[in-house]
Design a protein around this motif. Structure first.
Motif, PDB file in Angstrom:
ATOM      1  N   LEU A   1       0.817  -1.214   0.000  1.00 46.06           N
ATOM      2  CA  LEU A   1       0.000   0.000   0.000  1.00 46.06           C
ATOM      3  C   LEU A   1       0.854   1.269   0.000  1.00 46.06           C
ATOM      4  O   LEU A   1       0.465   2.291  -0.587  1.00 46.06           O
ATOM      5  N   LEU A   2       2.032   1.208   0.636  1.00 41.65           N
ATOM      6  CA  LEU A   2       2.883   2.391   0.760  1.00 41.65           C
ATOM      7  C   LEU A   2       3.990   2.479  -0.285  1.00 41.65           C
ATOM      8  O   LEU A   2       4.529   3.552  -0.523  1.00 41.65           O
ATOM      9  N   ALA A   3       4.341   1.357  -0.898  1.00 43.94           N
ATOM     10  CA  ALA A   3       5.443   1.341  -1.873  1.00 43.94           C
ATOM     11  C   ALA A   3       5.276   2.366  -2.998  1.00 43.94           C
ATOM     12  O   ALA A   3       6.257   3.002  -3.398  1.00 43.94           O
ATOM     13  N   PRO A   4       4.054   2.583  -3.543  1.00 43.55           N
ATOM     14  CA  PRO A   4       3.902   3.557  -4.637  1.00 43.55           C
ATOM     15  C   PRO A   4       4.188   5.003  -4.242  1.00 43.55           C
ATOM     16  O   PRO A   4       4.318   5.863  -5.120  1.00 43.55           O
ATOM     17  N   VAL A   5       4.296   5.278  -2.943  1.00 43.66           N
ATOM     18  CA  VAL A   5       4.594   6.652  -2.521  1.00 43.66           C
ATOM     19  C   VAL A   5       6.042   7.019  -2.858  1.00 43.66           C
ATOM     20  O   VAL A   5       6.357   8.185  -3.127  1.00 43.66           O
TER      21      VAL A   5
END
Length: 197
Positions: A162-166
């Motif tokens: 969920l956070l990797a694309p940031v």
């Protein structure tokens, strides 16, 4: 009246020792570069535990940059060696991280090349104008450094899906600020080199 004149004692400038806390931290950062690189290679950016270790080493080494600068200014420990070694250590650490991220296909090569060309170019400009003045780190330059460190740490740490694309968004902001501040530093260098009328 004897005719003798009293000479005013000249102010003695204390000599800063080469071996001091600020320079020791800079040297430590240089030593940590190969340690960090080896940890990334061992992790191959697939092993979560080793990725965490690499990220923590990178974060610690980056923090020494803030601490050694503060110590040097606060306690008057600025040396010529420190002025040269500090940016070299910074570029070595950041450069190693970016190259390794691109090597393992986590970061496009054009991002790494763009940032490294800017960083090495500005370092060269600083040496080019050093006899005319100092190009001080601007607020934009400090924001650039913070964004680069945050983006690299984000890529290194095994983030949940969920956070990797940031990460790419942070790195994109870092690239924009890196390029914009690069032009600002070039303008400063040209002003310093401009002959005075």
């Amino acid at each position: 009246m004897t005719g003798a004149t009293e000479s005013t004692p000249s102010r003695v400038v204390p000599r800063v020792p080469l071996l001091n806390a600020a320079n020791a931290l800079t040297a430590l950062r240089l030593v940590l570069v190969p340690v960090f690189g080896a940890t990334v290679v061992v992790s191959a950016l697939t092993h979560a535990g080793w990725r965490m270790a690499a990220c923590l080493i990178f974060a610690f080494a980056s923090a020494t940059d803030l601490v050694d600068g503060w110590i040097a200014r606060r306690f008057g420990l600025v040396t010529s060696v420190g002025k040269v070694a500090d940016p070299i250590a910074d570029k070595a650490l950041t450069g190693a991280a970016l190259v390794l991220l691109s090597w393992y296909d986590r970061l496009p090569w054009w991002v790494t090349v763009a940032i490294l060309v800017r960083e090495l170019g500005i370092t060269g400009l600083r040496f080019w104008v050093i006899r005319h003045g100092v190009i001080a780190a601007s607020r934009g330059g400090k924001i650039k450094t913070a964004l680069q460190i945050l983006a690299i740490a984000w890529y290194l740490w095994p983030m949940p899906a969920l956070l990797a694309p940031v990460g790419p968004w942070i790195m994109g902001a870092a690239v924009v600020v890196t390029v914009v501040t690069g032009f600002d530093y070039v303008a400063q260098a040209l002003r310093l080199r401009r002959p005075t009328p």
